[in-house]
Write a protein that holds these residues in place. Structure first.
Motif, PDB file in Angstrom:
ATOM      1  N   ALA A 123      -4.892   1.547  -7.899  1.00  0.00           N
ATOM      2  CA  ALA A 123      -4.574   2.956  -8.135  1.00  0.00           C
ATOM      3  C   ALA A 123      -3.691   3.057  -9.377  1.00  0.00           C
ATOM      4  CB  ALA A 123      -3.857   3.542  -6.929  1.00  0.00           C
ATOM      5  N   PRO A 124      -4.251   3.425 -10.539  1.00  0.00           N
ATOM      6  CA  PRO A 124      -3.412   3.668 -11.724  1.00  0.00           C
ATOM      7  C   PRO A 124      -2.570   4.930 -11.528  1.00  0.00           C
ATOM      8  CG  PRO A 124      -5.743   3.395 -12.309  1.00  0.00           C
ATOM      9  CD  PRO A 124      -5.676   3.605 -10.831  1.00  0.00           C
ATOM     10  N   CYS A 125      -1.411   4.960 -12.184  1.00  0.00           N
ATOM     11  CA  CYS A 125      -0.558   6.138 -12.115  1.00  0.00           C
ATOM     12  C   CYS A 125       0.197   6.280 -13.436  1.00  0.00           C
ATOM     13  CB  CYS A 125       0.435   6.023 -10.953  1.00  0.00           C
ATOM     14  SG  CYS A 125       1.616   4.657 -11.124  1.00  0.00           S
ATOM     15  N   GLU A 168       5.462   4.373 -10.292  1.00  0.00           N
ATOM     16  CA  GLU A 168       4.929   3.413  -9.328  1.00  0.00           C
ATOM     17  C   GLU A 168       5.604   3.528  -7.955  1.00  0.00           C
ATOM     18  OE1 GLU A 168       4.590   1.992 -13.511  1.00  0.00           O
ATOM     19  OE2 GLU A 168       6.316   2.560 -12.279  1.00  0.00           O
ATOM     20  N   SER A 169       6.903   3.807  -7.931  1.00  0.00           N
ATOM     21  CA  SER A 169       7.612   3.860  -6.643  1.00  0.00           C
ATOM     22  C   SER A 169       7.114   5.020  -5.783  1.00  0.00           C
ATOM     23  CB  SER A 169       9.124   3.967  -6.858  1.00  0.00           C
ATOM     24  OG  SER A 169       9.453   5.137  -7.579  1.00  0.00           O
ATOM     25  N   ALA A 170       6.816   6.161  -6.425  1.00  0.00           N
ATOM     26  CA  ALA A 170       6.292   7.308  -5.680  1.00  0.00           C
ATOM     27  C   ALA A 170       4.910   6.990  -5.110  1.00  0.00           C
ATOM     28  CB  ALA A 170       6.221   8.540  -6.587  1.00  0.00           C
ATOM     29  N   LEU A 171       4.076   6.315  -5.902  1.00  0.00           N
ATOM     30  CA  LEU A 171       2.734   5.951  -5.441  1.00  0.00           C
ATOM     31  C   LEU A 171       2.804   4.902  -4.331  1.00  0.00           C
ATOM     32  CD1 LEU A 171      -0.330   6.017  -5.578  1.00  0.00           C
ATOM     33  CD2 LEU A 171      -0.225   4.569  -7.634  1.00  0.00           C
ATOM     34  N   LYS A 172       3.682   3.915  -4.476  1.00  0.00           N
ATOM     35  CA  LYS A 172       3.854   2.888  -3.434  1.00  0.00           C
ATOM     36  C   LYS A 172       4.173   3.536  -2.088  1.00  0.00           C
ATOM     37  CE  LYS A 172       6.693  -0.518  -3.946  1.00  0.00           C
ATOM     38  NZ  LYS A 172       7.922  -1.198  -4.421  1.00  0.00           N
ATOM     39  N   GLU A 211      -1.714  -2.028   2.978  1.00  0.00           N
ATOM     40  CA  GLU A 211      -0.843  -3.088   2.489  1.00  0.00           C
ATOM     41  C   GLU A 211      -0.916  -3.190   0.961  1.00  0.00           C
ATOM     42  OE1 GLU A 211      -0.456  -7.974   2.537  1.00  0.00           O
ATOM     43  OE2 GLU A 211      -2.027  -6.991   3.721  1.00  0.00           O
ATOM     44  N   ILE A 212       0.228  -3.105   0.322  1.00  0.00           N
ATOM     45  CA  ILE A 212       0.294  -3.231  -1.137  1.00  0.00           C
ATOM     46  C   ILE A 212       0.328  -4.706  -1.503  1.00  0.00           C
ATOM     47  CG2 ILE A 212       1.770  -2.815  -3.154  1.00  0.00           C
ATOM     48  CD1 ILE A 212       2.571  -0.158  -1.730  1.00  0.00           C
ATOM     49  N   THR A 213      -0.551  -5.108  -2.412  1.00  0.00           N
ATOM     50  CA  THR A 213      -0.642  -6.526  -2.785  1.00  0.00           C
ATOM     51  C   THR A 213      -0.038  -6.819  -4.148  1.00  0.00           C
ATOM     52  OG1 THR A 213      -2.880  -6.163  -3.647  1.00  0.00           O
ATOM     53  CG2 THR A 213      -2.701  -6.903  -1.364  1.00  0.00           C
ATOM     54  N   GLN A 214       0.079  -5.799  -5.006  1.00  0.00           N
ATOM     55  CA  GLN A 214       0.654  -6.028  -6.336  1.00  0.00           C
ATOM     56  C   GLN A 214       1.094  -4.700  -6.952  1.00  0.00           C
ATOM     57  OE1 GLN A 214      -2.014  -7.869  -9.174  1.00  0.00           O
ATOM     58  NE2 GLN A 214      -0.354  -8.756 -10.346  1.00  0.00           N
ATOM     59  N   VAL A 215       2.227  -4.749  -7.647  1.00  0.00           N
ATOM     60  CA  VAL A 215       2.701  -3.574  -8.398  1.00  0.00           C
ATOM     61  C   VAL A 215       2.913  -4.009  -9.840  1.00  0.00           C
ATOM     62  CG1 VAL A 215       4.489  -1.819  -8.632  1.00  0.00           C
ATOM     63  CG2 VAL A 215       3.840  -2.634  -6.353  1.00  0.00           C
ATOM     64  N   THR A 268      -1.841  -2.046  -6.643  1.00  0.00           N
ATOM     65  CA  THR A 268      -3.025  -2.611  -6.000  1.00  0.00           C
ATOM     66  C   THR A 268      -2.757  -2.733  -4.507  1.00  0.00           C
ATOM     67  OG1 THR A 268      -3.553  -3.869  -8.000  1.00  0.00           O
ATOM     68  CG2 THR A 268      -4.604  -4.588  -5.971  1.00  0.00           C
ATOM     69  N   PHE A 269      -3.753  -2.357  -3.700  1.00  0.00           N
ATOM     70  CA  PHE A 269      -3.592  -2.437  -2.246  1.00  0.00           C
ATOM     71  C   PHE A 269      -4.904  -2.854  -1.603  1.00  0.00           C
ATOM     72  CE2 PHE A 269      -4.896   1.841  -3.278  1.00  0.00           C
ATOM     73  CZ  PHE A 269      -5.691   2.292  -2.228  1.00  0.00           C
TER      74      PHE A 269
END
Length: 385
Positions: free
Chosen positions: A8-10, A15-19, A28-32, A38-39
């Motif tokens: 999910a690009p933002c 990034e914190s709001a999207l997380k 489950e989030i796998t990478q920021v 990425t989830f």
């Protein structure tokens, strides 16, 4: 159901709001990384993410990731990916975008050509054909190169998620809906608190706040490109996600959300946009000057995106405008203010230093989200007994 990696690009810095949103959806989030999260998720997750995420730009299905420094390596690695799992024989597929940062392969057109050729060759082997009619559903590919690491994705969204469907008419410098939602998400505002945008333009901040308050999924009034992928994403999944979104809406929520502007036509446009979003009854739009901003209640929020002075003729008016904003804010006891601006003298004319500021890119313009924090309201006493 098979699990995929979804990207999910933002907006950079959001990034914190999207997380938080992705976690709230239960994935489950796998990478920021800068500008993307990425989830892990299945087909249902693709539908729900497109419908529910307010701060993402789009949802990309990751096909593979590998290292490539030459076009031969790019071709072989792309060809080795399991394209037959995603693209049917009649798929219409093309590389809609290739971006390269700090990589040996830097020509977007060459990257696009090589990737398309590799996918055609792999699908030819898989389906036993030499020619593809490409008369079926669209599958646009997006390729990203960063320091010779190649990420290959399929776009599930189509038109960017900021296109909610409620704003065909925008002001002179419209704020993208996804960025507005992310910025609101960075504040402690909640639906039972006062929300005022004294320079509301086409109404993006108040409308996004009202949609949050009423729990209206931002993607309910639009379509997504992957709705045509019937074999891969059955219509049943989209139907179930939409029914879930509809069941969560609360149009009877009590709000105090206000939007002001000096231009009658602008206020009319904002009202029309709010009607299309289904939240007109939750927002009070009014023709009013910034200097007339006042409110009897405490602990409210100003969230606004004033002019930056991109045009020379506007620049000379900015000190007056920002001074008016500062004076109005000073008269509001215990309020907080969150202001997105690229005007370099923002704090000088507001009349106080921001408690925090965060760098934000609004399109290609580098701006700051200035945060002037008021006190927290006292905790409500729980009823006895």
């Amino acid at each position: 159901m098979q699990t995929y990696e979804l990207i999910a690009p933002c907006h950079f810095g959001m990034e914190s709001a999207l997380k938080r949103e992705i976690n709230n959806l239960g994935y489950e989030i796998t990478q920021v990384e800068d500008g993307k999260v990425t989830f892990a998720g299945d087909g249902e997750a693709i539908c729900r993410a497109n419908l529910f995420l307010r701060t993402a730009e789009r949802i990309l299905l990751k096909v593979g990731r590998f290292h490539a420094e030459t076009f031969d390596e790019l071709f072989e690695q792309v060809r080795a990916l399991p394209w037959e799992q995603f693209l049917p024989e009649d798929a219409k597929f093309w590389v809609i975008k290739a971006s390269s940062v700090k990589s040996r392969l830097f020509s977007p057109s060459d990257i696009q050509r090589i990737v398309k050729k590799a996918v055609v060759e792999k699908l030819g082997q898989s389906y036993g054909v030499e020619w593809f009619p490409e008369t079926g559903a669209p599958y646009p590919l997006r390729i990203f190169l960063l320091k010779d690491e190649v990420t290959v994705t399929i776009d599930t969204t189509g038109a960017s998620l900021h296109k909610r469907g409620y704003r065909p008419a925008a002001g002179k410098a419209p704020l993208e809906e996804t960025l507005a939602a992310a910025l609101i998400g960075l504040t402690p505002w909640r639906k039972d608190r006062i929300f005022v945008d004294p320079l509301c333009g086409s109404g993006t901040f108040p409308i996004e706040a009202a949609m949050m308050a009423a729990n209206i999924a931002p993607g309910l009034n639009r379509e997504f490109l992957s709705q045509e992928w019937d074999g891969f994403l059955p219509q049943k999944l989209w139907h179930e996600a939409a029914e879930e979104a509809k069941s969560l809406i609360d149009l009877n929520v009590q709000t105090d959300i206000q939007g002001y502007d000096l231009d009658d036509r602008v206020i009319r446009t904002a009202r029309e946009n709010a009607e299309r979003a289904g939240v007109a009854h939750l927002i009070h739009f009014q023709r009013r000057a910034v200097c007339d901003l006042h409110h009897p209640k405490k602990y409210g929020f100003i969230v606004t995106n004033p002019p930056y002075g991109e045009r020379m003729e506007e620049k000379e008016d900015l000190p007056i405008l920002y001074r008016q904003i500062g004076e109005a804010f000073a008269g509001l006891d215990s309020w907080s203010m969150y202001l997105l601006s690229a005007f370099e003298d923002t704090e000088k004319y507001i009349g106080r230093k921001a408690d925090k500021n965060r760098k934000v890119y609004n399109g290609m313009i580098r701006a700051y989200f200035y945060q002037f924090l008021g006190p927290k309201p006292p905790k409500r006493k729980r009823p006895e007994g």
